[in-house]
Design an enzyme around this catalytic site. Structure first.
Site, PDB file in Angstrom:
ATOM      1  N   HIS C  77      51.032 -74.914  50.144  1.00 35.67           N
ATOM      2  CA  HIS C  77      51.143 -75.046  51.542  1.00 35.67           C
ATOM      3  C   HIS C  77      50.304 -76.360  52.017  1.00 35.67           C
ATOM      4  O   HIS C  77      50.526 -76.932  52.753  1.00 35.67           O
ATOM      5  CB  HIS C  77      50.017 -73.790  52.425  1.00 35.67           C
ATOM      6  CG  HIS C  77      49.583 -74.180  53.601  1.00 35.67           C
ATOM      7  ND1 HIS C  77      50.482 -73.993  54.628  1.00 35.67           N
ATOM      8  CD2 HIS C  77      48.364 -74.275  54.075  1.00 35.67           C
ATOM      9  CE1 HIS C  77      49.758 -74.117  55.845  1.00 35.67           C
ATOM     10  NE2 HIS C  77      48.182 -74.484  55.457  1.00 35.67           N
ATOM     11  N   ASP C 106      64.170-104.307  64.965  1.00 36.47           N
ATOM     12  CA  ASP C 106      64.191-103.207  63.964  1.00 36.47           C
ATOM     13  C   ASP C 106      63.111-103.328  62.955  1.00 36.47           C
ATOM     14  O   ASP C 106      62.248-104.331  63.395  1.00 36.47           O
ATOM     15  CB  ASP C 106      65.317-103.373  63.091  1.00 36.47           C
ATOM     16  CG  ASP C 106      65.857-101.911  62.220  1.00 36.47           C
ATOM     17  OD1 ASP C 106      64.865-101.450  61.704  1.00 36.47           O
ATOM     18  OD2 ASP C 106      67.003-101.478  62.526  1.00 36.47           O
ATOM     19  N   TRP C 142      45.251 -78.192  46.755  1.00 34.44           N
ATOM     20  CA  TRP C 142      45.588 -79.493  46.740  1.00 34.44           C
ATOM     21  C   TRP C 142      44.757 -80.699  46.177  1.00 34.44           C
ATOM     22  O   TRP C 142      45.308 -81.568  45.990  1.00 34.44           O
ATOM     23  CB  TRP C 142      46.003 -79.733  48.487  1.00 34.44           C
ATOM     24  CG  TRP C 142      44.844 -79.990  49.203  1.00 34.44           C
ATOM     25  CD1 TRP C 142      43.983 -79.546  49.765  1.00 34.44           C
ATOM     26  CD2 TRP C 142      44.555 -81.446  49.523  1.00 34.44           C
ATOM     27  NE1 TRP C 142      43.173 -79.985  50.500  1.00 34.44           N
ATOM     28  CE2 TRP C 142      43.367 -81.344  50.254  1.00 34.44           C
ATOM     29  CE3 TRP C 142      45.438 -82.837  49.194  1.00 34.44           C
ATOM     30  CZ2 TRP C 142      42.988 -82.531  51.021  1.00 34.44           C
ATOM     31  CZ3 TRP C 142      44.766 -83.901  49.850  1.00 34.44           C
ATOM     32  CH2 TRP C 142      43.437 -83.784  50.367  1.00 34.44           C
ATOM     33  N   SER C 168      56.355 -94.129  48.153  1.00 33.92           N
ATOM     34  CA  SER C 168      56.975 -93.980  49.568  1.00 33.92           C
ATOM     35  C   SER C 168      56.032 -94.331  50.781  1.00 33.92           C
ATOM     36  O   SER C 168      56.450 -95.136  51.570  1.00 33.92           O
ATOM     37  CB  SER C 168      57.815 -92.402  49.724  1.00 33.92           C
ATOM     38  OG  SER C 168      57.924 -92.179  50.971  1.00 33.92           O
ATOM     39  N   SER C 169      54.917 -93.710  50.514  1.00 30.22           N
ATOM     40  CA  SER C 169      53.902 -94.164  51.752  1.00 30.22           C
ATOM     41  C   SER C 169      53.656 -95.741  51.807  1.00 30.22           C
ATOM     42  O   SER C 169      53.423 -96.077  52.817  1.00 30.22           O
ATOM     43  CB  SER C 169      52.569 -93.412  51.604  1.00 30.22           C
ATOM     44  OG  SER C 169      52.984 -91.930  51.534  1.00 30.22           O
ATOM     45  N   HIS C 252      39.130 -89.030  51.667  1.00 29.32           N
ATOM     46  CA  HIS C 252      38.596 -89.154  52.947  1.00 29.32           C
ATOM     47  C   HIS C 252      39.002 -89.946  53.826  1.00 29.32           C
ATOM     48  O   HIS C 252      39.485 -89.658  54.907  1.00 29.32           O
ATOM     49  CB  HIS C 252      36.995 -89.221  52.996  1.00 29.32           C
ATOM     50  CG  HIS C 252      36.467 -88.994  54.172  1.00 29.32           C
ATOM     51  ND1 HIS C 252      36.136 -87.324  54.549  1.00 29.32           N
ATOM     52  CD2 HIS C 252      36.257 -89.441  55.408  1.00 29.32           C
ATOM     53  CE1 HIS C 252      35.903 -87.259  55.842  1.00 29.32           C
ATOM     54  NE2 HIS C 252      35.921 -88.539  56.401  1.00 29.32           N
ATOM     55  N   GLU C 254      42.226 -90.528  53.705  1.00 30.58           N
ATOM     56  CA  GLU C 254      43.432 -89.999  53.888  1.00 30.58           C
ATOM     57  C   GLU C 254      43.173 -88.760  55.195  1.00 30.58           C
ATOM     58  O   GLU C 254      44.341 -88.578  55.722  1.00 30.58           O
ATOM     59  CB  GLU C 254      43.614 -88.935  52.460  1.00 30.58           C
ATOM     60  CG  GLU C 254      44.958 -88.113  52.949  1.00 30.58           C
ATOM     61  CD  GLU C 254      46.225 -88.376  53.064  1.00 30.58           C
ATOM     62  OE1 GLU C 254      46.481 -89.775  52.617  1.00 30.58           O
ATOM     63  OE2 GLU C 254      46.900 -87.771  53.555  1.00 30.58           O
ATOM     64  N   TYR C 256      41.518 -89.483  57.644  1.00 34.62           N
ATOM     65  CA  TYR C 256      41.782 -90.369  58.930  1.00 34.62           C
ATOM     66  C   TYR C 256      43.370 -90.987  59.165  1.00 34.62           C
ATOM     67  O   TYR C 256      43.679 -91.176  60.178  1.00 34.62           O
ATOM     68  CB  TYR C 256      40.671 -91.249  58.874  1.00 34.62           C
ATOM     69  CG  TYR C 256      39.395 -90.982  59.229  1.00 34.62           C
ATOM     70  CD1 TYR C 256      38.958 -90.196  60.153  1.00 34.62           C
ATOM     71  CD2 TYR C 256      38.377 -91.047  58.111  1.00 34.62           C
ATOM     72  CE1 TYR C 256      37.846 -89.392  60.333  1.00 34.62           C
ATOM     73  CE2 TYR C 256      37.159 -90.589  58.208  1.00 34.62           C
ATOM     74  CZ  TYR C 256      36.904 -89.611  59.219  1.00 34.62           C
ATOM     75  OH  TYR C 256      35.722 -89.120  59.374  1.00 34.62           O
ATOM     76  N   SER C 267      46.298 -91.219  73.511  1.00 33.83           N
ATOM     77  CA  SER C 267      46.013 -92.381  74.617  1.00 33.83           C
ATOM     78  C   SER C 267      47.054 -92.443  75.551  1.00 33.83           C
ATOM     79  O   SER C 267      46.895 -92.724  76.638  1.00 33.83           O
ATOM     80  CB  SER C 267      45.583 -93.665  73.747  1.00 33.83           C
ATOM     81  OG  SER C 267      44.633 -93.553  72.736  1.00 33.83           O
ATOM     82  N   HIS C 301      30.619 -86.673  51.041  1.00 36.28           N
ATOM     83  CA  HIS C 301      29.969 -85.315  51.653  1.00 36.28           C
ATOM     84  C   HIS C 301      31.126 -83.934  51.401  1.00 36.28           C
ATOM     85  O   HIS C 301      30.681 -82.943  51.905  1.00 36.28           O
ATOM     86  CB  HIS C 301      29.962 -85.748  53.170  1.00 36.28           C
ATOM     87  CG  HIS C 301      31.316 -86.013  53.767  1.00 36.28           C
ATOM     88  ND1 HIS C 301      31.466 -86.884  54.831  1.00 36.28           N
ATOM     89  CD2 HIS C 301      32.607 -85.347  53.786  1.00 36.28           C
ATOM     90  CE1 HIS C 301      32.977 -86.882  55.315  1.00 36.28           C
ATOM     91  NE2 HIS C 301      33.456 -86.207  54.624  1.00 36.28           N
ATOM     92  N   HIS C 302      32.193 -84.357  50.674  1.00 33.86           N
ATOM     93  CA  HIS C 302      32.905 -83.222  50.394  1.00 33.86           C
ATOM     94  C   HIS C 302      32.307 -82.625  49.024  1.00 33.86           C
ATOM     95  O   HIS C 302      32.809 -81.630  48.580  1.00 33.86           O
ATOM     96  CB  HIS C 302      34.177 -83.713  49.898  1.00 33.86           C
ATOM     97  CG  HIS C 302      35.104 -84.416  51.163  1.00 33.86           C
ATOM     98  ND1 HIS C 302      35.998 -83.412  51.991  1.00 33.86           N
ATOM     99  CD2 HIS C 302      35.063 -85.417  51.510  1.00 33.86           C
ATOM    100  CE1 HIS C 302      36.368 -84.194  52.884  1.00 33.86           C
ATOM    101  NE2 HIS C 302      35.961 -85.352  52.463  1.00 33.86           N
ATOM    102  N   THR C 327      33.976 -91.467  66.997  1.00 38.47           N
ATOM    103  CA  THR C 327      34.771 -90.491  67.505  1.00 38.47           C
ATOM    104  C   THR C 327      34.376 -90.280  68.925  1.00 38.47           C
ATOM    105  O   THR C 327      35.247 -89.805  69.729  1.00 38.47           O
ATOM    106  CB  THR C 327      34.549 -89.245  66.234  1.00 38.47           C
ATOM    107  OG1 THR C 327      34.763 -90.120  65.253  1.00 38.47           O
ATOM    108  CG2 THR C 327      35.896 -88.265  66.634  1.00 38.47           C
ATOM    109  N   LYS C 330      35.903 -92.209  71.724  1.00 38.26           N
ATOM    110  CA  LYS C 330      37.193 -92.161  71.946  1.00 38.26           C
ATOM    111  C   LYS C 330      37.189 -90.947  72.885  1.00 38.26           C
ATOM    112  O   LYS C 330      38.100 -90.908  73.946  1.00 38.26           O
ATOM    113  CB  LYS C 330      37.791 -91.710  70.483  1.00 38.26           C
ATOM    114  CG  LYS C 330      37.855 -92.842  69.521  1.00 38.26           C
ATOM    115  CD  LYS C 330      39.114 -92.806  68.578  1.00 38.26           C
ATOM    116  CE  LYS C 330      40.410 -93.167  69.038  1.00 38.26           C
ATOM    117  NZ  LYS C 330      40.779 -94.599  69.429  1.00 38.26           N
ATOM    118  N   ARG C 449      36.746 -70.012  50.464  1.00 43.94           N
ATOM    119  CA  ARG C 449      37.797 -70.098  50.803  1.00 43.94           C
ATOM    120  C   ARG C 449      38.644 -69.873  49.502  1.00 43.94           C
ATOM    121  O   ARG C 449      38.109 -69.537  48.296  1.00 43.94           O
ATOM    122  CB  ARG C 449      38.032 -71.503  51.425  1.00 43.94           C
ATOM    123  CG  ARG C 449      37.612 -72.478  50.252  1.00 43.94           C
ATOM    124  CD  ARG C 449      37.534 -74.020  50.899  1.00 43.94           C
ATOM    125  NE  ARG C 449      38.828 -74.680  51.072  1.00 43.94           N
ATOM    126  CZ  ARG C 449      38.997 -75.750  51.046  1.00 43.94           C
ATOM    127  NH1 ARG C 449      37.998 -76.814  50.773  1.00 43.94           N
ATOM    128  NH2 ARG C 449      40.196 -76.365  51.196  1.00 43.94           N
TER     129      ARG C 449
END
Lengths: 186, 383, 525
Positions: C77, C106, C142, C168-169, C252, C254, C256, C267, C301-302, C327, C330, C449
Site C-alpha cells: 500500500h 512540447d 515501505w 524513471s523519476s 524527508h 521525498e 516534500y 495556488s 526527526h524520523h 509553510t 503559504k 502502527r
C-alpha cells in the site's frame, strides 16, 4: 540551434549531478563513521589505542567511574558468553583489566565476531582499549572454553556528568565448520 | 413507553461514556518525566488548536463574507509587505515559545539518564518476545533472566473462537517486576532485527538495535501493572510481543527475587526427578502453545512456504538427537531460534516429548520420549 | 530536440491510431494522459489494499488474513501509493501543463519522456511479480529498514524495481528542468512563471538530489544481501542505524516532493475561484525554496528514538520546527488570496479549500511530532499514521483531484458534471475525516502502527476508521465514472473555461489541440 547547445549543457550538468548524488550516498558511509567517531553518535569504539596520557588529560584529577559489563549473544549463536566480573570501579587514566568467558556448546568449530558498544555514546571515545578480543575474529573448537582478556582505560576527558559507563559486547557467529554430516532440511 | 425510551437513552449514554470511547488522549503516566511530557503535549496541543481556530476562523469568515453573491467586485491587491513580515515574525515567536520548554524537558530526560546509580535491567528484543536480564541479581555466574511470551491463546486472536479477555494481546507469561521509587536503567538491545521498547506510562520508547545498547531510565512513582508494546516493525508477529511491567514495593520486589532464585534452585531437583511420558506431554503442550504454535501452528502443520510442519516430520518422529540439536542451536539463516537460553532442561524435554507424541507422530515414528536428563547429557556432549 | 522538429513536419497529421499511438508517443499530452491513467489505476490498487487493511482492523482479532499477508499489504500500500499513485500523478500533470503554461510546443526531451513513462509499469510488474514467488511480496514496510529487509528472500526484485522507478523519476525530472530552463515563451522570466511550474522546478531538483541516494541505499542493501558487504550488518562492523540515516536523507525530501506540486496547484485554483491575483507570488516561491532547502537537514526527526545524543535531538527538533514558518507563510497567503475575493465554490475550489484546511491540520500535528520529548510518545503510533495521511490524502491526493477537475475541461473539451463532482467531493471529505481523525485518538492512547491486531481499548475508534475508509474508497469509483463520462460527453467547454482563470493554457482551444504553441506566444514582462 544555439538553444540546443545550451540544452545539452544543462542536460549533462543534471546527469552528472545524478551520478554525483549516487556516489555521495556511498560517501555517506565513511562520513557517518567519522561523524560517529567525533560525536559518539552510536557508541562505537574504533580500533585499539595505546596507553598514552596527553598533557591536557593529566590536568584533570583522576576520579572514580563505575563500569558495567554486558554480554549479548545474537541470532542464537550456540555459545555461552559472559563477563567474568559484572562491574568494576576504575580510576580515570589508569589501565584496568577484565575478561570475558566464551564457551562453545556444540561439537562444531565456530568462528565468532564480537562487536563492542558503549553507553552513554558520548563516552565511547574516552573508553580506550589497549587489548581486546573484539579487534579480530575468534575461533572456538568444539566444546572449547576460553577466557578473553580486555585491557582498557578511561580517559579523564570523559564528560563530568558521566559516572556509569556500560560496556557491552555482542557476539555474532560468522562461520561454522560442521564436524558431522547431519542435515536438518527445512 | 416512556420507561422504554428512558432505558434506551440510558443504554446509549452508557455506550458513549464507556471508557474506550473516551480513551482519546495520551496517558499521564506514572513517572515524573511522563507527567512532564504529558503537560508539554497538552500545551503544544492547545497552541496548535489556537492557531487552527484563528486561521480557519478568519478563512471561513472570508469564504462566507466574500462569496460571489455577496461581493461582486473582487479586490485587486497582490501583496502587503508589512503583513508578510508580521506573519513570519509571529509564528517564529510562537515556535521559540514552544521550543524552549521542549528543550528543557528533553534535557531533563537526558540528565535523569546520566544520574548515578539505580538498578540495571538489560532488555533484549527477539522475534517475537522480550528477554529481561536483571544485571544486579546474579544467580550463579549469570544474571537473573527470563523471556516474556504472549499468553493470549490463538483461540482468541487467530481463530476468534472464544471471547477476548480483558488484557487481550497485552498479557505475558513473565512480568517484569520492578520496585517503585527506584531509578531503573533499561539497557535495550536486540537479538535479530530492530525492535522498539515502548511503555507509554513511563514515556519511554527506545529502539532495540542489534549490536548496540540504548539506555532508557525511569523511576516509577506508583505501584501497578503497566502494559506496552513493540513499536518497530520486526516481522510477522510484531503485534504479538507485548511488554508487561509490574511495579511493586521494595519489600515485595525482594520477595519476588527470592522466589525466582528458589525456583531456579528447584530446577536441579526437577531435572533429577523420574518423569512419565504423560507428565512431560501435559507440560510440553502448554509450552508448545506459547512458544511454538505461532509458527508451527497448534495442529503442528506449519505454514507452507514459511514454517515447516512438525506433524509427520522425519526429524520429529525418528531423530531424537537431531531434534534436540535443532532446539539447542536453532537453524542458521531461518526463523528457528536457539531455545537453549529460553527453555530450561525440563521444559525443553517436555516440549520435545509433546511433539514426538502428538498428531499421530508416535504411531508413525519411533515414539520415543525425551527426558530432562537427555538434555543435560546433550549439553555435556554425551548424547 | 529532433523530435520536436519531427513533430513540426507532421503537424497536420495528428496522432497515430490505436495502441501504437500510446506505445510510441512522444507527445507531452499523450504521455501526461498515460501517467494520469497509470496513477489512477495504481491509486485504485493501493486503495483496495488499504481497504483490505482497514477490513482486517475493523475489529480485534485476525479475521481475513494472517499477519504475513497483513504486513505485505501495508508495505505494498505504501510503495504503490507513493511511487505508483502520487508521484506519477504529479508527473502526469507536469507533462500536460508545464509546456502549455510556459508556452512551449512540447517537453524538451520527448523520447526520453516516453521511456520514463514506460519504465514505470515495468517496475511495478517486477515488484508485484514477487507475489507469485516463494517468500512472497515484501512485508517489511515501505521504509524497508535493515536488517529486517535483508532477510527477505526476494530482495533482488525489490531493489531492481526501486532502481527502475528511480531512473524513471530522474529522467522525468531532468526533462522538466531542461524544458523549464530552455523553452519558456520569450519574455517569461523565472519569477513570472506560474506557481505550478515553479513548484515542479523545485521538486525536480529535489528528485535529482535524492532519488540517487535512494538508489544508493537499495544498492548497499543488495550488496549486504548478496555480496558479503556489511554496510548495515552489525556483525560485520556495520550499523543498522546508518541505513535509517541514508534512507531518511532521501525520505524527508521525498515527503516534500509529494507536496510541493500540490502547493502550486492549490495556488492556481484558489486564485481563479476567488477572482483575485494570488497574494504574495514571490513569497510563495521563496517559501517553497526554503522548504526544499530545509528538507535536507531535518531527516533524523524520523529517528528520535534510535538513541541519539542530546545535541543531535535538539538540532533536528529545532530544524524541523523552522519548517513551520515557510509553510505557515503559504497558508496565510492562500487565506489572504481568499480575503476580499469574489468567491464561487465549484468542485476544484472545494477540493482546494479542503486541501488548505486539512493539510494545515496535518501540518499542526507535524509540529507536535517535531517536539522531541512528546515524539517519544507519538513515534510509530497511529498518531503518526494520522499525521502523514492528513498531509498525503486530503493533502497531495485532494490537490490532484482538484487539478483534474480544474483542467479536465481543457484536456477533454467537455465540462464535468458539477453535481456529481460536488457529491464526489463531499463523500471524499467526510470519508477522509472519518477515517483518519479517530487515528489521532488511538495513536495518542498508544496503539502502535503496522499492527495486524490490537488491544480491545482501541476497538471502537478503529471500527469508525474502517467505516470511513470504505466510504472514502468506494466514493473514488464515482470519480472514475465522472472522469470517463467527461471524456466522452458533456457540455462543451470554452477556451477560458473558468472566468477567473489566468495563464497561457487558457488561451488555447478546449480541448487543447494535439500540438500547441508551435509558434511561441509573446509574454509581456
Amino acid at each position: 540551434m544555439a538553444k540546443n547547445n545550451f540544452s545539452s549543457k544543462i542536460f549533462l550538468y543534471l546527469v552528472s549531478a545524478v551520478i554525483f548524488m549516487f556516489f555521495f550516498s556511498f560517501m555517506l558511509v565513511p562520513l557517518y563513521n567519522v561523524f560517529c567517531e567525533v560525536t559518539g553518535l552510536n557508541g562505537k569504539i574504533y580500533g585499539p589505542s595505546s596507553f598514552f596520557i596527553k598533557d591536557r588529560e593529566k590536568e584533570k584529577d583522576s576520579r572514580e567511574i563505575r563500569i558495567k559489563f554486558l554480554s549479548q549473544v545474537n541470532e542464537s549463536a550456540p555459545v555461552k558468553f559472559f563477563p567474568s566480573s559484572n562491574e568494576v570501579k576504575v580510576w580515570t587514566n589508569k589501565v584496568s583489566k577484565t575478561s570475558y568467558i566464551a564457551e562453545n556448546t556444540t561439537d562444531k568449530q565456530l568462528t565468532l565476531t564480537i562487536i563492542p558498544s558503549v553507553s552513554p555514546g558520548l563516552a565511547a571515545e574516552n573508553v580506550k582499549k589497549i587489548q581486546c578480543f573484539c579487534f579480530e575474529e575468534q575461533v572456538l573448537m568444539p566444546y572449547e572454553r576460553q577466557e578473553w582478556p580486555v585491557r582498557f582505560y578511561v580517559s579523564s576527558e570523559v564528560g563530568d556528568n558521566v559516572n556509569d559507563i556500560y560496556l557491552s559486547y555482542t557476539l555474532f557467529e560468522t562461520d561454522r565448520v560442521l564436524t558431522d554430516n547431519m542435515n536438518h532440511g527445512k | 413507553m416512556r420507561y422504554k425510551l428512558g432505558l434506551f437513552l440510558l443504554l446509549i449514554a452508557s455506550f458513549y461514556t464507556s471508557a474506550d470511547w473516551l480513551d482519546v488522549n495520551m496517558p499521564v503516566g506514572v513517572t515524573d518525566i511522563s507527567k512532564e511530557v504529558f503537560e508539554l503535549h497538552m500545551a503544544i496541543f492547545f497552541v496548535t488548536v489556537a492557531i487552527g481556530v484563528i486561521v480557519f476562523g478568519f478563512m471561513f469568515y472570508s469564504m462566507w463574507r466574500y462569496r460571489r453573491s455577496n461581493n461582486k467586485k473582487p479586490a485587486k491587491f497582490k501583496e502587503n509587505h508589512k503583513l508578510e513580515i508580521l506573519w513570519t515574525v509571529i509564528p517564529t515567536l510562537i515556535l521559540v515559545a514552544m521550543a524552549v520548554p521542549a528543550s528543557v524537558t528533553l534535557k531533563k530526560i537526558y540528565d535523569h539518564e546520566a544520574e548515578e546509580g539505580g538498578m540495571d535491567i538489560q532488555v533484549v528484543g527477539w522475534q517475537w518476545k522480550w528477554q529481561y536480564k536483571y544485571l544486579d541479581e546474579q544467580v550463579g555466574n549469570k544474571p537473573l533472566s527470563f523471556f516474556a511470551n504472549l499468553t493470549t491463546p490463538p483461540d482468541q486472536y487467530e481463530y476468534n473462537r472464544v471471547e477476548k479477555g480483558e488484557n487481550y494481546l497485552l498479557e505475558v507469561d513473565e512480568e517484569v517486576v520492578v520496585p517503585v521509587n527506584t531509578p531503573i536503567r533499561f539497557l535495550i538491545t536486540s537479538n535479530d532485527v530492530i525492535h522498539s521498547w515502548y511503555m507509554s506510562d513511563f514515556a519511554v520508547k527506545q529502539d532495540a538495535i542489534p549490536g548496540f545498547i540504548n539506555v532508557a531510565k525511569t523511576t516509577i512513582n506508583e505501584p501497578g501493572i503497566y502494559r506496552g508494546n513493540c513499536t518497530e516493525l520486526c516481522g510477522e508477529r510484531h503485534a504479538y510481543m507485548p511488554i508487561v511491567v509490574r511495579a511493586v514495593t521494595k519489600e515485595e520486589y525482594d520477595e519476588w527475587v527470592l522466589e525466582k532464585r528458589e525456583a531456579m534452585e528447584q530446577l536441579n531437583f526437577l531435572t533429577e526427578k523420574e518423569w512419565t511420558a504423560d507428565e512431560l506431554y501435559a507440560q510440553g503442550e502448554e509450552i508448545y502453545k506459547t512458544r511454538c504454535a505461532a509458527c508451527h501452528q497448534v495442529n503442528g502443520a506449519g505454514i507452507t512456504g514459511f514454517y515447516p510442519a512438525l506433524a509427520g516430520s522425519d526429524v520429529v518422529m525418528n531423530d531424537k538427537t537431531g531434534q534436540i540439536e535443532i532446539l539447542m542451536e536453532g537453524i542458521r539463516g531461518s526463523q528457528m531460534q536457539s531455545f537453549a537460553e529460553q527453555l530450561n532442561e525440563v521444559d525443553m524435554a517436555a516440549v520435545i516429548t509433546f511433539t514426538r507424541l502428538a498428531w499421530n507422530n508416535d504411531k508413525q515414528g519411533d515414539g520415543t520420549i525425551v527426558v530432562p536428563n537427555d538434555i543435560v547429557d546433550y549439553k555435556k556432549g554425551d548424547l | 530536440m529532433s523530435a520536436v522538429i519531427e513533430n513540426h513536419d507532421h503537424e497536420h497529421h495528428g496522432p497515430q491510431k490505436g495502441i501504437l499511438r500510446w506505445l510510441f508517443t512522444t507527445n507531452h499530452k499523450d504521455i501526461g494522459t498515460l501517467y494520469l491513467w497509470f496513477s489512477f489505476i495504481m491509486f485504485l490498487t493501493g486503495g483496495a489494499m488499504a481497504m483490505g487493511i482497514r477490513a482486517e482492523l475493523f475489529e480485534p482479532g485476525l479475521q481475513l488474513m494472517d499477519p504475513i499477508r497483513y504486513n505485505q499489504l501495508v508495505t505494498m500500500h505504501g510503495l504503490i501509493m507513493i511511487f505508483g499513485a502520487v508521484m506519477p500523478a504529479f508527473v502526469g500533470l507536469a507533462n500536460w501543463l508545464i509546456p502549455m503554461q510556459i508556452g512551449a510546443p512540447d517537453m524538451a526531451l520527448p523520447r526520453m519522456n516516453n521511456l520514463s513513462f514506460w519504465l514505470l509499469p515495468s517496475a511495478f510488474i517486477i515488484l508485484l511479480s514477487t507475489a507469485f514467488m516463494e517468500g512472497g511480496l515484501p512485508g517489511f514496510g515501505w521504509t524497508f529498514y535493515a536488517p529486517l529487509s535483508t532477510n527477505y528472500p526476494n530482495i533482488a526484485y525489490f531493489v531492481f524495481a526501486i532502481h527502475v522507478m528511480g531512473i524513471s523519476s530522474i529522467m522525468g525530472s531532468i526533462n522538466v528542468i531542461v524544458t523549464i530552463m530552455n523553452m519558456r515563451a520569450p519574455g517569461m522570466t523565472l519569477m513570472q512563471m506560474p506557481l505550478f511550474v515553479w513548484s515542479w522546478l523545485i521538486t525536480a531538483y529535489l528528485l535529482i538530489a535524492v532519488m540517487p541516494v535512494l538508489a544508493g541505499a537499495v544498492t548497499m542493501l543488495l550488496m549486504d544481501a548478496y555480496f558479503g558487504t556489511s554496510f548495515f550488518d552489525a556483525a560485520g562492523g556495520g550499523d543498522p542505524v546508518l541505513f535509517q540515516h541514508v534512507f531518511w536523507f532521501f525520505g524527508h525530501p521525498e515527503v516534500y516532493i509529494m507536496i510541493l506540486p500540490a502547493f502550486g496547484i492549490t495556488s492556481h485554483i484558489i486564485s481563479t475561484f476567488s477572482r483575485k491575483p494570488l497574494f504574495g507570488q514571490s513569497s510563495m516561491v521563496y517559501a517553497m525554496v526554503s522548504i526544499a532547502v530545509l528538507s535536507f537537514v531535518v531527516w533524523a526527526h524520523h529517528m528520535f528514538t534510535v538513541g541519539m545524543p542530546l545535541a543531535a535531538e535538539l538540532f533536528f527538533m529545532w530544524a524541523t520546527m523552522i519548517i513551520a514558518i515557510p509553510t505557515g507563510v503559504k497558508v496565510f497567503n492562500w487565506v489572504a488570496t481568499i480575503f476580499k475575493g469574489s468567491i464561487t465554490y465549484e468542485t476544484p475550489m472545494l477540493f482546494a479549500i479542503a486541501f488548505v484546511v486539512l493539510f494545515t491540520i496535518g501540518g499542526l500535528s507535524g509540529l507536535m511530532l517535531a517536539i522531541t520529548p512528546a515524539d517519544f510518545q507519538y513515534h510509530d503510533t497511529y498518531f503518526v499514521v494520522a499525521h502523514f495521511h492528513y498531509v498525503l490524502v486530503p493533502g497531495a491526493i485532494f490537490s490532484i483531484m482538484a487539478a483534474v477537475y480544474y483542467w479536465l475541461p481543457k484536456w477533454t473539451g467537455n465540462m464535468y458534471d458539477e453535481k456529481m463532482g460536488k457529491l464526489h467531493f463531499w463523500l471524499s471529505f467526510v470519508g477522509v475525516n472519518v477515517t483518519f481523525f479517530p487515528q489521532h485518538f488511538v495513536g495518542l492512547a498508544g496503539m502502535p502502527r503496522r499492527y495486524a491486531d490490537y488491544a480491545l481499548q482501541f476497538a471502537e475508534w478503529n471500527a469508525v476508521s474502517s467505516v470511513g475508509a470504505f466510504l472514502f474508497g468506494l466514493s473514488q469509483l464515482l470519480f472514475l465514472y465522472i472522469v470517463i463520462k467527461t471524456v466522452f460527453a458533456g457540455k462543451k467547454a470554452t477556451a477560458q473555461v473558468w472566468d477567473g482563470a489566468e495563464g497561457l493554457e487558457w488561451t488555447v482551444d478546449s480541448p487543447a489541440p494535439y500540438h500547441t504553441f508551435e509558434t511561441p506566444p509573446k509574454v509581456n514582462g
